[in-house]
Scaffold this motif. Structure first.
Motif, PDB file in Angstrom:
ATOM      1  N   LEU A 184       0.828  -1.208   0.000  1.00 26.02           N
ATOM      2  CA  LEU A 184       0.000   0.000   0.000  1.00 26.02           C
ATOM      3  C   LEU A 184       0.860   1.254   0.000  1.00 26.02           C
ATOM      4  O   LEU A 184       1.924   1.291   0.611  1.00 26.02           O
ATOM      5  N   GLU A 188      -2.857   5.300   0.903  1.00 28.69           N
ATOM      6  CA  GLU A 188      -3.759   4.153   1.048  1.00 28.69           C
ATOM      7  C   GLU A 188      -3.751   3.640   2.486  1.00 28.69           C
ATOM      8  O   GLU A 188      -4.787   3.217   3.015  1.00 28.69           O
ATOM      9  N   ARG A 189      -2.605   3.715   3.161  1.00 35.66           N
ATOM     10  CA  ARG A 189      -2.539   3.300   4.564  1.00 35.66           C
ATOM     11  C   ARG A 189      -3.361   4.238   5.441  1.00 35.66           C
ATOM     12  O   ARG A 189      -4.026   3.803   6.383  1.00 35.66           O
ATOM     13  N   LEU A 192      -6.936   3.392   4.888  1.00 38.47           N
ATOM     14  CA  LEU A 192      -7.188   2.112   5.549  1.00 38.47           C
ATOM     15  C   LEU A 192      -7.445   2.289   7.040  1.00 38.47           C
ATOM     16  O   LEU A 192      -8.420   1.747   7.588  1.00 38.47           O
ATOM     17  N   VAL A 222      -7.054  -0.530  -2.061  1.00 36.23           N
ATOM     18  CA  VAL A 222      -6.661  -1.277  -0.864  1.00 36.23           C
ATOM     19  C   VAL A 222      -7.300  -2.663  -0.858  1.00 36.23           C
ATOM     20  O   VAL A 222      -6.628  -3.678  -0.603  1.00 36.23           O
TER      21      VAL A 222
END
Length: 244
Positions: A184, A188-189, A192, A222
């Motif tokens: 990722l 994106e983390r 998430l 993701v």
């Protein structure tokens, strides 16, 4: 609270630094980077009484872009850096400030100050160049002491967090990075974590200064990369890795 403390004598020294009985002559210029204004206000009130603590708060920033701008302009000796920030997180601030950290004449040093005690967060900012990591449960006196120790070049950690770093850098058995998580991007983390914490798409968009459509695109990416079907599976995946 025993964060970043050693012996009883050290604790007494810490307290004297805050009360002004033992901090004569000490001075450090600090920038606060945190996306919560109320928290920044509280930290400034707690440690920014320069005549008592020796800490001079010379700037604040709520996101990555403003942090880099303020740090570059003010050249503080120490930056108190939150891990989760709009615009790429604390790791992105560290990446963009790498030349300032490596300046032999006037290095800018970073101390992570975060509510998160997740191993992945701790290891991420230390790999990025931070000199230490303490949690937001730390007392004002311990935080002042930690700031001065980082200014002097020491590494400072809350006791339990130090174990994460030792394990990550000393172990030859376990991989230092979660292979799934490593697929990722930083953004994106961030998405998430917010999804796993129960945020709606509109709330995530507001938090990260992006559009709802962009949030949807990140969530789709993701789910695809982690081979998950929906946000409920994603939440379980993140919780199992203590990313929430």
């Amino acid at each position: 609270m025993n964060d970043a403390n050693g012996t009883t004598g050290q604790a007494a020294a810490d307290e004297s630094a805050v009360t002004g009985t033992g901090g004569a002559g000490r001075h450090v210029r600090v920038v606060l980077v945190d996306d919560h204004r109320m928290f920044r206000t509280g930290v400034r009130a707690e440690i920014g009484r320069t005549e008592e603590t020796g800490v001079e708060v010379v700037g604040e920033a709520p996101d990555v872009d403003q942090a880099v701008s303020v740090i570059t302009a003010s050249r503080p000796e120490v930056v108190l850096l939150d891990v989760h920030l709009p615009g790429g997180g604390g790791v992105e601030v560290l990446r963009r400030c790498a030349p300032l950290m490596s300046d032999a004449e006037q290095p800018v040093r970073f101390l992570a100050l975060s509510v998160s005690d997740a191993a992945e967060d701790v290891i991420g900012v230390i790999r990025g160049g931070a000199r230490g990591y303490v949690t937001k449960t730390i007392t004002g006196s311990d935080l002042v002491n930690s700031i001065f120790r980082v200014q002097e070049g020491d590494a400072v950690f809350s006791p339990r967090l130090a174990g994460f770093v030792l394990d990550a850098f000393a172990s030859t058995d376990a991989p230092p990075v979660d292979e799934d998580l490593d697929r990722l991007t930083q953004r994106e983390r961030e998405v998430l974590r917010l999804i796993a914490r129960g945020y709606a798409y509109k709330e995530i968009a507001k938090q990260l200064f992006i559009s709802v459509k962009t949030v949807e695109s990140h969530v789709s990416a993701v789910l695809r990369k982690l081979q998950l079907s929906n946000r409920h599976e994603l939440t379980r995946w993140a919780t199992a890795r203590r990313l929430v």
